[in-house]
Design a protein around this motif. Structure first.
Motif, PDB file in Angstrom:
ATOM      1  N   ASP A 114       1.042  -1.214  -0.040  1.00 29.18           N
ATOM      2  CA  ASP A 114      -0.123  -0.015  -0.110  1.00 29.18           C
ATOM      3  C   ASP A 114       0.839   1.236  -0.059  1.00 29.18           C
ATOM      4  OD1 ASP A 114      -2.057  -1.559   0.106  1.00 29.18           O
ATOM      5  OD2 ASP A 114      -2.932  -1.032   2.035  1.00 29.18           O
ATOM      6  N   LYS A 115       2.052   1.238   0.716  1.00 27.75           N
ATOM      7  CA  LYS A 115       2.907   2.357   0.901  1.00 27.75           C
ATOM      8  C   LYS A 115       3.458   2.700  -0.383  1.00 27.75           C
ATOM      9  CE  LYS A 115       3.512   1.232   5.619  1.00 27.75           C
ATOM     10  NZ  LYS A 115       4.642   0.815   6.729  1.00 27.75           N
ATOM     11  N   VAL A 116       3.757   1.703  -1.125  1.00 26.31           N
ATOM     12  CA  VAL A 116       4.622   1.937  -2.283  1.00 26.31           C
ATOM     13  C   VAL A 116       3.592   2.325  -3.423  1.00 26.31           C
ATOM     14  CG1 VAL A 116       5.756   0.690  -4.298  1.00 26.31           C
ATOM     15  CG2 VAL A 116       6.525   0.067  -2.073  1.00 26.31           C
ATOM     16  N   LEU A 117       2.494   1.742  -3.511  1.00 28.37           N
ATOM     17  CA  LEU A 117       1.311   2.123  -4.166  1.00 28.37           C
ATOM     18  C   LEU A 117       1.022   3.574  -4.107  1.00 28.37           C
ATOM     19  CD1 LEU A 117      -0.463   1.694  -6.581  1.00 28.37           C
ATOM     20  CD2 LEU A 117      -1.916   0.710  -5.025  1.00 28.37           C
ATOM     21  N   SER A 137      27.860   9.620  11.649  1.00 25.80           N
ATOM     22  CA  SER A 137      28.902   9.040  12.403  1.00 25.80           C
ATOM     23  C   SER A 137      28.855   7.609  12.565  1.00 25.80           C
ATOM     24  CB  SER A 137      28.747   9.606  13.980  1.00 25.80           C
ATOM     25  OG  SER A 137      28.768  10.829  13.954  1.00 25.80           O
ATOM     26  N   GLN A 138      27.749   7.050  12.432  1.00 25.07           N
ATOM     27  CA  GLN A 138      27.808   5.393  12.379  1.00 25.07           C
ATOM     28  C   GLN A 138      28.085   4.976  10.834  1.00 25.07           C
ATOM     29  OE1 GLN A 138      27.767   3.500  15.078  1.00 25.07           O
ATOM     30  NE2 GLN A 138      27.640   5.443  16.382  1.00 25.07           N
ATOM     31  N   ALA A 139      28.895   4.284  10.521  1.00 30.49           N
ATOM     32  CA  ALA A 139      29.385   3.865   9.143  1.00 30.49           C
ATOM     33  C   ALA A 139      27.926   3.120   8.601  1.00 30.49           C
ATOM     34  CB  ALA A 139      30.540   2.835   9.058  1.00 30.49           C
ATOM     35  N   ALA A 140      27.396   2.073   9.461  1.00 29.54           N
ATOM     36  CA  ALA A 140      25.932   1.508   8.781  1.00 29.54           C
ATOM     37  C   ALA A 140      25.034   2.288   8.474  1.00 29.54           C
ATOM     38  CB  ALA A 140      25.577   0.625  10.082  1.00 29.54           C
ATOM     39  N   THR A 141      24.754   3.462   9.366  1.00 28.16           N
ATOM     40  CA  THR A 141      23.821   4.184   8.925  1.00 28.16           C
ATOM     41  C   THR A 141      24.127   5.084   7.825  1.00 28.16           C
ATOM     42  OG1 THR A 141      23.143   4.467  11.443  1.00 28.16           O
ATOM     43  CG2 THR A 141      22.354   6.195  10.078  1.00 28.16           C
ATOM     44  N   ARG A 142      25.344   5.565   7.782  1.00 32.06           N
ATOM     45  CA  ARG A 142      25.829   6.358   6.600  1.00 32.06           C
ATOM     46  C   ARG A 142      25.840   5.508   5.221  1.00 32.06           C
ATOM     47  NH1 ARG A 142      30.358   7.556   8.591  1.00 32.06           N
ATOM     48  NH2 ARG A 142      31.708   6.189   7.702  1.00 32.06           N
ATOM     49  N   GLN A 143      26.108   4.324   5.336  1.00 29.50           N
ATOM     50  CA  GLN A 143      25.888   3.451   4.183  1.00 29.50           C
ATOM     51  C   GLN A 143      24.691   3.135   3.608  1.00 29.50           C
ATOM     52  OE1 GLN A 143      27.896  -0.248   4.498  1.00 29.50           O
ATOM     53  NE2 GLN A 143      27.216  -1.122   2.536  1.00 29.50           N
ATOM     54  N   ALA A 144      23.724   3.031   4.659  1.00 26.69           N
ATOM     55  CA  ALA A 144      22.232   2.715   4.252  1.00 26.69           C
ATOM     56  C   ALA A 144      21.682   3.986   3.689  1.00 26.69           C
ATOM     57  CB  ALA A 144      21.373   2.282   5.860  1.00 26.69           C
ATOM     58  N   LEU A 184      16.249   2.940  10.118  1.00 22.82           N
ATOM     59  CA  LEU A 184      15.861   3.518   8.851  1.00 22.82           C
ATOM     60  C   LEU A 184      14.712   2.756   8.346  1.00 22.82           C
ATOM     61  CD1 LEU A 184      19.053   4.969   7.604  1.00 22.82           C
ATOM     62  CD2 LEU A 184      17.550   6.133   8.530  1.00 22.82           C
ATOM     63  N   ASN A 185      13.739   3.485   7.586  1.00 23.47           N
ATOM     64  CA  ASN A 185      12.655   2.807   6.770  1.00 23.47           C
ATOM     65  C   ASN A 185      13.083   3.185   5.472  1.00 23.47           C
ATOM     66  OD1 ASN A 185      10.134   2.809   5.371  1.00 23.47           O
ATOM     67  ND2 ASN A 185       9.552   1.244   6.920  1.00 23.47           N
ATOM     68  N   GLY A 186      13.297   2.310   4.452  1.00 22.77           N
ATOM     69  CA  GLY A 186      13.685   3.036   2.917  1.00 22.77           C
ATOM     70  C   GLY A 186      12.544   3.755   2.486  1.00 22.77           C
ATOM     71  N   LEU A 187      11.275   3.520   2.504  1.00 25.26           N
ATOM     72  CA  LEU A 187      10.125   4.339   2.058  1.00 25.26           C
ATOM     73  C   LEU A 187      10.299   5.650   2.720  1.00 25.26           C
ATOM     74  CD1 LEU A 187       7.292   1.906   1.743  1.00 25.26           C
ATOM     75  CD2 LEU A 187       8.809   2.593  -0.120  1.00 25.26           C
TER      76      LEU A 187
END
Length: 657
Positions: A99-102, A350-357, A447-450
């Motif tokens: 639903d969110k994507v649509l 500051s966090q590498a994982a968050t930056r990459q995401a 984080l949520n991609g949408l």
């Protein structure tokens, strides 16, 4: 233009749509408490009716409803130009990713999970209302420019409505050819503005070409270049400026101003050139059939593509060719909103994982990402990165992130740069603190991609609209300059008046902001003369009563042109009242003494002094001391504010003006 800021969401209108009464009650309670004006609709049909009745600043829209669901409502609203800029927040169940994507694909601006978090709801609505209100101001600024183009047409009854007719004709041809929406939009804007440069052409040079002297013909043929120059602040108008500059070019190289030929002309330019030529022939008194034959002859001579001429003429039965036939507003001709263009996003995490995401998600949406290892490094990279949006995550050191936000909002040049702040808490207190620091919106962690894509899209629109608004205001000032540049007697008058008024204000002890207001007020004070025939403005003898009434309308005309633009609200009294006099014998309202706004009193003295010390068609300039003597005599007779004339006298006698 200085003094421009982001609009406040306070008092905005929000339409809440849900088929469950208890949900509507909750939405209303939350939003009303935050100062929003809320209307309610129980299903999709009611929502569409409510939007038709009054356009809201934001819609909170449930997905699952009887009669018409949220997806259909979103599709309908986003596919119509009149409603496509209204932001929509979809309400979805937590697990309904489809639903969110649509919803986002249909044009929804954001979404919220049920049950709704009050903090999230307020943050989403507040952010999107800022975007909507800025878009409204951009539409208003755009309308000012287009209104001035129409005012040029209206000065000559024989050409009234010409730009709209050319736009209608060109758009129909573009649609028949199946051109994409972006090209059609450029064609409509180019057609509406194709003659804008005539604002800088002397009126006697606008007669039919066979009656012009060589010098007048040369002046007339400068209008495409002038039009392009006036629109030059609009960086996003490259295709429009090309149409404006080249709408008199021809395929065989016989046109002007650059003598382009063949493939050097774009299809959009040729479409507007054809529509312009067709309307010109009709309004010279030719029938559609005669106009068609003239265009066919021009195509046979190599000036146009023959197939394009035939496509145009196949539509001639539906083209508006009579003065009594109604024409649509130019905005009704534009296609719905195109996608937000790709942006430059500066990411500091500051966090590498968050930056990459963040980088992967934002790049996946088509944007260019410049990544930094901390918020502080992000601030240092601003000058080289020149971003459209900044995304910050300070990790465990939240105060570092807030400090960088404050720094960005305090720097000239980045105070209006949107900042999206990642927070690992949904605490209302933390969000309030971030808002006070200047953050424009938030991303909850994890984080949520949408959510990331939706927030970036929303804030990119904010930046895009703000930049366009600043550019449009530059065009309004360019128009004011071009209006008087065509007359050797008034060239530079408004600029000189603004500078003198600012100098006098500084002498009186006013701050920089007030002085800048006087300078810009001087630039705009005679803008209303665009609707007054030049033969009246430059008449060497006396005016008839009817002619005088027409000339006296220019303060009201100028006010009406600028009134919708928020950034110049403080200048409206200067524009409207700069011909009022201290003794009550001025116009348009006959105000007296201190009933006249102080800035208008100041501007009127500067205006009068510059007029006296400049050559006019009916007299030569006076030396500064003689001009001052005239104003002092009129001051003694009660015409001018004594305090202001005294300041001018001090400047003149010191030789500083």
């Amino acid at each position: 233009m200085k003094g421009l800021g982001l609009p406040s969401p306070k008092g905005a209108s929000v339409l809440a749509v849900d088929d469950q009464p208890e949900n509507l009650e909750l939405l209303e309670e939350i939003l009303v408490e935050e100062g929003f004006r809320v209307r309610l609709a129980a299903d999709g049909e009611e929502a569409l009716s409510a939007v038709a009745e009054e356009l809201p600043d934001c819609i909170v829209l449930d997905v699952m409803m009887p009669r018409l669901d949220g997806f259909h409502v979103c599709r309908r609203l986003k596919s119509a130009r009149a409603t496509c800029f209204v932001p929509i927040v979809m309400l979805t169940a937590l697990t309904d990713v489809t639903d969110k994507v649509l919803g986002l694909n249909l044009g929804a601006d954001d979404y919220l999970n049920k049950p709704v978090s009050p903090t999230e709801l307020v943050a989403r609505v507040r952010s999107l209302v800022k975007v909507k209100r800025l878009r409204d101001e951009l539409d208003t600024a755009e309308t000012i420019v287009f209104s001035m183009a129409r005012a040029l047409d209206a000065k000559d009854p024989a050409s009234a409505g010409h730009s709209e007719r050319v736009a209608v004709t060109a758009l129909r041809l573009a649609r028949h050819l199946g051109l994409p929406a972006s090209e059609s939009e450029a064609i409509v804007r180019g057609a509406m503005l194709h003659d804008l440069g005539k604002v800088g052409v002397p009126e006697e040079a606008l007669a039919p070409e066979p009656r012009l002297t060589p010098d007048q013909l040369a002046a007339r043929r400068r209008h495409p270049e002038l039009g392009e120059q006036i629109l030059s602040p609009l960086l996003s108008f490259a295709a429009v400026r090309e149409i404006v500059r080249h709408h008199h070019e021809r395929l065989d190289g016989s046109g002007y101003p650059d003598g382009l030929s063949g493939n050097e002309l774009t299809l959009g330019t040729e479409i507007v050139a054809l529509a312009n030529a067709f309307d010109g022939l009709i309004w010279q008194g030719r029938s559609p059939a005669q106009a068609g034959e003239a265009l066919r002859a021009a195509a046979a001579a190599g000036q146009y593509h023959r197939d394009l001429v035939e496509e145009l003429l196949r539509q001639d039965a539906t083209l508006p060719v009579r003065p009594d036939e109604p024409l649509p507003d130019w905005q009704e001709l534009l296609p719905p909103l195109a996608n937000v263009p790709r942006g430059r996003i500066l990411v500091g995490a500051s966090q590498a994982a968050t930056r990459q995401a963040l980088c992967e998600l934002i790049e996946g949406a088509g944007h260019l990402v410049i990544a930094q290892a901390s918020p502080s490094e992000t601030a240092a990279a601003l000058e080289s990165a020149r971003p459209d949006l900044v995304v910050l995550d300070a990790g465990s050191d939240r105060q570092e992130g807030l400090a960088v936000v404050r720094q960005l909002k305090a720097l000239p040049g980045t105070e209006f740069l949107p900042v999206l702040l990642c927070l690992d808490s949904r605490s209302r207190q933390e969000r309030t603190e971030a808002l006070k620091a200047g953050a424009d919106d938030f991303l909850p962690l994890p984080l949520n991609g949408l959510e990331v894509v939706a927030r970036v899209k929303s804030l990119l629109r904010l930046q895009l609209y703000f930049r366009d608004l600043e550019e449009y205001q530059g065009v309004v000032l360019s128009l004011a300059t071009a209006l008087e540049a065509k007359d050797p007697y008034t060239r530079g008058h408004s600029e000189r008046v603004g500078l003198l008024a600012a100098r006098m204000a500084r002498e009186l002890g006013y701050d920089d902001e007030f002085c800048e207001r006087m300078r810009v007020g001087g630039l705009l004070h005679d803008l209303g003369k665009i609707g007054v025939p030049e033969r009246l403005l430059n008449k060497s003898g006396g005016l008839t009563e009817a002619e005088l009434r027409t000339v006296l309308t220019h303060p009201d005309r100028g006010t009406a042109i600028c009134e919708p633009l928020r950034a110049v609200q403080s200048l409206l009294p200067l524009i409207r009242y700069h011909h009022e006099r201290f003794d009550g014998r001025g116009y348009p309202e006959g105000l007296r003494g201190e009933a006249i706004p102080f800035g208008a009193r100041l501007l009127s003295v500067a205006d009068a002094y510059d007029a006296l010390t400049s050559d006019r068609s009916y007299r030569l300039r006076l030396p500064p001391d003689e001009a001052l003597a005239v104003l002092e005599k009129e001051r003694d007779e009660g015409r001018w504010d004594p305090q202001i004339v005294a300041v001018l006298a001090s400047l003149v006698r010191r030789g500083t003006v």
